[in-house]
Write an enzyme that holds these catalytic residues in place. Structure first.
Site, PDB file in Angstrom:
ATOM      1  CG  ASP A 166      -4.931   8.914  -0.226  1.00 21.85           C
ATOM      2  OD1 ASP A 166      -4.932   8.535  -1.420  1.00 21.85           O
ATOM      3  OD2 ASP A 166      -3.979   8.739   0.546  1.00 21.85           O
ATOM      4  CD  GLU A 180      -3.581   2.884  -2.334  1.00 19.70           C
ATOM      5  OE1 GLU A 180      -3.809   4.059  -2.691  1.00 19.70           O
ATOM      6  OE2 GLU A 180      -2.530   2.519  -1.788  1.00 19.70           O
ATOM      7  CG  HIS A 187      -4.538   7.035  -4.760  1.00 22.71           C
ATOM      8  ND1 HIS A 187      -3.462   7.505  -4.036  1.00 22.71           N
ATOM      9  CD2 HIS A 187      -4.301   7.384  -6.042  1.00 22.71           C
ATOM     10  CE1 HIS A 187      -2.619   8.120  -4.862  1.00 22.71           C
ATOM     11  NE2 HIS A 187      -3.102   8.050  -6.084  1.00 22.71           N
ATOM     12  CB  SER A 211       4.013   8.733  -3.620  1.00 21.34           C
ATOM     13  OG  SER A 211       2.721   9.238  -3.301  1.00 21.34           O
ATOM     14  CG  HIS A 229      -0.430  11.115  -2.264  1.00 22.41           C
ATOM     15  ND1 HIS A 229      -1.626  11.753  -2.020  1.00 22.41           N
ATOM     16  CD2 HIS A 229      -0.704   9.796  -2.258  1.00 22.41           C
ATOM     17  CE1 HIS A 229      -2.581  10.860  -1.861  1.00 22.41           C
ATOM     18  NE2 HIS A 229      -2.054   9.654  -2.001  1.00 22.41           N
ATOM     19  CE1 TYR A 252      -4.290  -1.290   0.282  1.00 21.16           C
ATOM     20  CE2 TYR A 252      -3.321  -2.777   1.910  1.00 21.16           C
ATOM     21  CZ  TYR A 252      -4.365  -2.436   1.070  1.00 21.16           C
ATOM     22  OH  TYR A 252      -5.476  -3.224   1.013  1.00 21.16           O
TER      23      TYR A 252
HETATM   24 ZN   LIG Z   1      -3.174   7.892  -2.029  1.00 19.50          ZN
END
Ligand SMILES: [Zn+2]
Length: 166
Positions: A90, A136, A139, A81, A83, A74
């Site tokens: 998220d 996920e 996300h 990433s 992000h 995860y």
């Molecule tokens: Zn995420």
């Protein structure tokens, strides 16, 4: 494209960080529109995580390696990433997290409507071999409406498949 196979440098980040979550400005705008539309349908959408720096990602990854190696799929290593780009968020309802999030009103609404606002579910079910990341439901990646509109409504297409990358 940012993934474990396509990494970015430590200095990469959103061009114009916007708002409390330091998102890319187009992403922040689309998210505000989507959140308002959800609210009009009586559904709460809360940001759990927006922009994360390389340094933060490294700290998070290293901690996960130590404390929960069984869940390491995860977690993205630093530079891997989305992000860090400010293009990913998220999302949740502020109460129910991890897999059960998909069955909340918020999860169901987002899975049905996110692609109408330029977002895609980045890590679909049963696509770990392609994305390198386990399912996920929370996300979402901003790709812009002209692209997200071409993704299937069942959220089974990956960005890798869409772009023809591995
Ligand atoms: Zn995420």
């Amino acid at each position: 494209m940012v993934s474990k196979k396509h990494r970015i440098s430590a200095s990469y980040g959103p061009a114009k960080p916007t708002g409390a979550n330091q998102l890319d400005s187009a992403t922040a705008k689309a998210l505000a529109k989507m959140t308002a539309a959800a609210k009009a349908d009586g559904v709460v959408v809360v940001v759990k995580s927006g922009y994360r720096s390389w340094t933060t990602q490294k700290a998070t990854y290293d901690r996960a390696l130590r404390t929960q190696p069984q869940n390491i799929s995860y977690y993205a290593p630093p530079g891997a990433s989305e992000h860090q780009t400010g293009l990913a968020v998220d999302l949740w309802d502020g109460r129910v997290w991890y897999r059960p999030m998909e069955n909340t009103a918020t999860g169901k609404w987002l899975h049905k409507h996110a692609h109408e606002y330029g977002f895609i579910l980045r890590f679909p079910k049963n696509k770990q071999k392609i994305t390198g990341v386990a399912y996920e439901p929370w996300h979402f990646r901003y790709v812009g409406l002209e692209h997200s509109a071409k993704f299937d409504k069942a959220n089974s297409l990956t960005l890798e498949e869409y772009l023809g990358l591995d």
